[in-house]
Design a protein around this motif. Sequence first.
Motif, PDB file in Angstrom:
ATOM      1  N   PHE A 158       0.875  -1.313  -0.114  1.00  0.00           N
ATOM      2  CA  PHE A 158       0.227  -0.160   0.414  1.00  0.00           C
ATOM      3  C   PHE A 158       0.484   1.123   0.194  1.00  0.00           C
ATOM      4  CE2 PHE A 158      -2.828  -3.193   1.457  1.00  0.00           C
ATOM      5  CZ  PHE A 158      -3.941  -2.424   0.732  1.00  0.00           C
ATOM      6  N   TYR A 159       1.827   0.744   0.769  1.00  0.00           N
ATOM      7  CA  TYR A 159       2.808   2.393   0.363  1.00  0.00           C
ATOM      8  C   TYR A 159       3.005   2.910  -0.554  1.00  0.00           C
ATOM      9  CZ  TYR A 159       2.456   2.425   6.070  1.00  0.00           C
ATOM     10  OH  TYR A 159       2.048   2.469   7.769  1.00  0.00           O
ATOM     11  N   ALA A 179      -2.445   4.248  -4.244  1.00  0.00           N
ATOM     12  CA  ALA A 179      -3.330   3.388  -2.711  1.00  0.00           C
ATOM     13  C   ALA A 179      -4.047   4.763  -1.608  1.00  0.00           C
ATOM     14  CB  ALA A 179      -1.509   3.011  -2.165  1.00  0.00           C
ATOM     15  N   LEU A 239      -4.544   6.198   0.797  1.00  0.00           N
ATOM     16  CA  LEU A 239      -3.207   5.981   2.763  1.00  0.00           C
ATOM     17  C   LEU A 239      -4.489   6.347   3.721  1.00  0.00           C
ATOM     18  CD1 LEU A 239       0.357   7.423   1.829  1.00  0.00           C
ATOM     19  CD2 LEU A 239      -0.416   4.935   2.075  1.00  0.00           C
ATOM     20  N   ALA A 240      -5.469   7.202   3.544  1.00  0.00           N
ATOM     21  CA  ALA A 240      -6.805   7.660   3.953  1.00  0.00           C
ATOM     22  C   ALA A 240      -7.244   6.245   4.852  1.00  0.00           C
ATOM     23  CB  ALA A 240      -7.946   8.623   3.894  1.00  0.00           C
ATOM     24  N   VAL A 288      -7.619   8.577  16.766  1.00  0.00           N
ATOM     25  CA  VAL A 288      -8.069   8.747  15.107  1.00  0.00           C
ATOM     26  C   VAL A 288      -6.638   8.647  14.685  1.00  0.00           C
ATOM     27  CG1 VAL A 288      -9.331  10.450  13.773  1.00  0.00           C
ATOM     28  CG2 VAL A 288      -9.464  10.819  15.695  1.00  0.00           C
ATOM     29  N   GLN A 346      -1.774   5.872   6.241  1.00  0.00           N
ATOM     30  CA  GLN A 346      -0.288   6.655   6.627  1.00  0.00           C
ATOM     31  C   GLN A 346      -0.154   7.650   8.243  1.00  0.00           C
ATOM     32  OE1 GLN A 346       2.202   8.176   4.938  1.00  0.00           O
ATOM     33  NE2 GLN A 346       3.223   9.194   6.164  1.00  0.00           N
ATOM     34  N   ASN A 347      -1.290   7.687   8.784  1.00  0.00           N
ATOM     35  CA  ASN A 347      -0.196   8.636  10.403  1.00  0.00           C
ATOM     36  C   ASN A 347      -0.219   6.897  11.387  1.00  0.00           C
ATOM     37  OD1 ASN A 347      -3.325   9.257  10.630  1.00  0.00           O
ATOM     38  ND2 ASN A 347      -1.820  10.624   9.156  1.00  0.00           N
ATOM     39  N   CYS A 360       2.768   5.315  10.095  1.00  0.00           N
ATOM     40  CA  CYS A 360       3.386   4.918   9.338  1.00  0.00           C
ATOM     41  C   CYS A 360       4.921   5.492   9.699  1.00  0.00           C
ATOM     42  CB  CYS A 360       3.535   4.886   7.738  1.00  0.00           C
ATOM     43  SG  CYS A 360       4.983   4.496   7.151  1.00  0.00           S
ATOM     44  N   PRO A 361       5.128   6.303  10.205  1.00  0.00           N
ATOM     45  CA  PRO A 361       5.812   7.221  10.623  1.00  0.00           C
ATOM     46  C   PRO A 361       6.633   6.998  12.251  1.00  0.00           C
ATOM     47  CG  PRO A 361       4.511   8.942  10.366  1.00  0.00           C
ATOM     48  CD  PRO A 361       3.954   7.757   9.686  1.00  0.00           C
ATOM     49  N   VAL A 362       5.038   6.385  12.757  1.00  0.00           N
ATOM     50  CA  VAL A 362       5.065   6.076  14.348  1.00  0.00           C
ATOM     51  C   VAL A 362       5.868   4.720  14.407  1.00  0.00           C
ATOM     52  CG1 VAL A 362       4.168   5.775  16.497  1.00  0.00           C
ATOM     53  CG2 VAL A 362       3.576   7.168  14.712  1.00  0.00           C
TER      54      VAL A 362
END
Lengths: 377, 365
Positions: free
Chosen positions: A116-117, A122, A124-125, A168, A172-173, A175-177
């Motif tokens: 997906f990334y 894709a 991402l939301a 929430v 995408q959110n 991924c950085p974490v």
Amino acid sequence: MKYSIKLFLLCLLLLFTAGCWDQLRLNDVDLIYAMGIDKTEEGDFKATVSVPRSTGGQDSGQLTSDIFSTTGKTIRELRVNLDNTIGGLLDSSKIRVILVHRALAEEDLYTILDSFYRDPRAPLASKILITEEKAESLFQGITEKPELISEYFVDLVQSAERDAIVPVVNLQNICPVMLDRGRDFHLPLISSVSSSGGNSLVTGTALFTGKKMSGQLTNNESIIANLLSDIVSKNDKIIMTTNLPDNGQSESHGYITYQIDEYKTKMNIIPKEGSYEAEFDLHLFLNVLEYPPDKLSEHDTVAKLNQDVEDDLQILTDNTVKKLQESGSDLFGIRREIMAFHNDKFDEEEEAWKESYAEMAVNVNVEVEIIHHGIIN
Amino acid sequence: MIQENKQSISPRQFMIFILQTQIGAGFISLPFSVHTSERSSDGWITVLLIGIIIQILITLYSLLVKRFPSLTFFEIMTAVFGKFMGKAISAAYILFFLLIAGQILLVYCSVLEVWVFPQTPNWVIVSSMSLVALYLVKEKLQIISRYHTVICYVLIILPVLSLPAYANVEFRYLLPVGGSGVYTILSKIPDGFLSFIGFEVMLFLYPFVKGTNKQKYLAATYSNIFYTGYTTYFSLLTYIFFSPEELMLVPQPVLYILKAFTFPVFERVDILFLSTWTVLISSSLVSYAYLTSLGIKQTFGLRHHKTAAPFVLALCTLIALYPRNDLTVEKFLGQVTNLSLAFTIAVPALVFLFVLLFKKQKVST
């Protein structure tokens, strides 16, 4: 003469202006809105998707969903296999919700999400849910409903988001974490109400350590964790109930239900002889929604209730923190805080950090204050 | 020697010309190129440092060209080193500009292919851009400058599109400031340099600008300040949006940020961004293709640079179509970076020293 040649050339050029290579016609594709991913006994991935179909006439057309599933070695291979199963061309760019079975999440979530990334189209939301049972059975369980399956799951999560039970987040959110050593994340955890399928419900959140699921929190614990992480929005309606200790007031049936109107939270990292301690202050302002014994205008009653609720929430909070430490999930970003403000813990191995995190003293000081009690005393 | 009166632009157009040449292909991947380490994201310091270096270079350039107020850099070469050497160096510059123009097209094509048009053949993407650029490149300098001025409004769109990103940022990724170490931060300067290239047009356009030396110097300075600020903004945004570890995986971070949001009307904001970016790319391409044609005209004594323009763009197209895989592209970009360091820092600095030592000044006008 010259003019007509120019005109001809212009018309010829017109043919080249239509870039037909990357067209994607909507009537050729089958949009999928929800996808569930399980693991088969052979170790392959198994995907279940719902493809909405409209039946009946154009005006009275009712939307129903067809469910397909296939297996594959990678997620992308799955999509190819699904494509062969379904008539039209499969288009996953409109996926709104992805269900991942718990067993897979415990292995490695990133493996599933990589495709997906990597894909520029894709979605991402979209939301990710972790399922207690096989995702396929959750899909099958709600076939009787005329509504779109994706709508059902999205609504489920969104109402849990409004109750501040789940954070929430979208694809995408997280991924950085997920790739960050300094912080971990949690995702909604759902399971079906009865063993025979049927309705699903949010039973809490799945805790992750790095890319792997490592534990879970119940709904109430999850609310506390969200409050401590300071990610709860002002509009969320957090309603909790406390069992009051029996104190001879027979008129009460022993419960109080309140809404957390406002809150303040603060994290402090205190370096101590080579290690660190974390201190949290959690200040909650309550609005009492239900308390049959009344008398909420009396100072003594309120003070006593404040104390009782505070004790109850303190226990809940301590349990939550203990669970987090045991699972090794650094939801609050304690390590990121140490990295950022104390320039330390950068090169510590993952295992060593997990150990020091589990042993770290994390103290939460809960304070509770009733500020409103509805329109009667 | 030059048709000064026919071809002159105002200092403001000069400023915009430099700016539009700078904002080009490298812009969307700059935060990735200068990303320091997985400790903390210090790339924005590198971006600021590059801005300072470029300011020093601009000062050096203006000291140099001040001595030859009516000559372009190509002609200065001949004036300083004599006919043969001068032409050789000019030819090297022409090749360099050709490579840069090719590189712009190459990056444009590869980004578009990966992000929006996977099926469309590369030659279609590249040649359609070249053809559009040709319309402008064959025109006079004033007309190109006017185009650059008009599309300046596009610059506002990009920061506006980036606003929703602030819903999900983590400022602690920037801390501790300088955590990657001074050496790492400095070592990333060459990697980011390519995205800043474009200020050297100053050397070549200087005689065409109407105005005092101070005005011209200030124009270049303002352009540099704006561009450094602009890129620092996007770098900072990228660094608080992506964790240092994730950023290592994302070669076009500025685009990737936009992929995460959807609006009711705009499903994919990244495509909106890309179409805006395409306009900015076109301006850089036009600038470099123009400089190449100008160089060919002045070095080989053509009557008009128009004659050279189609060949220049055809060559760019070929350069852009040559590499076939991502690794070759990387290697090519690395070499262009080294060349750009040589041609924007080393050569002008040497020429300046030479001029100082031998007191060459205001040779025939």
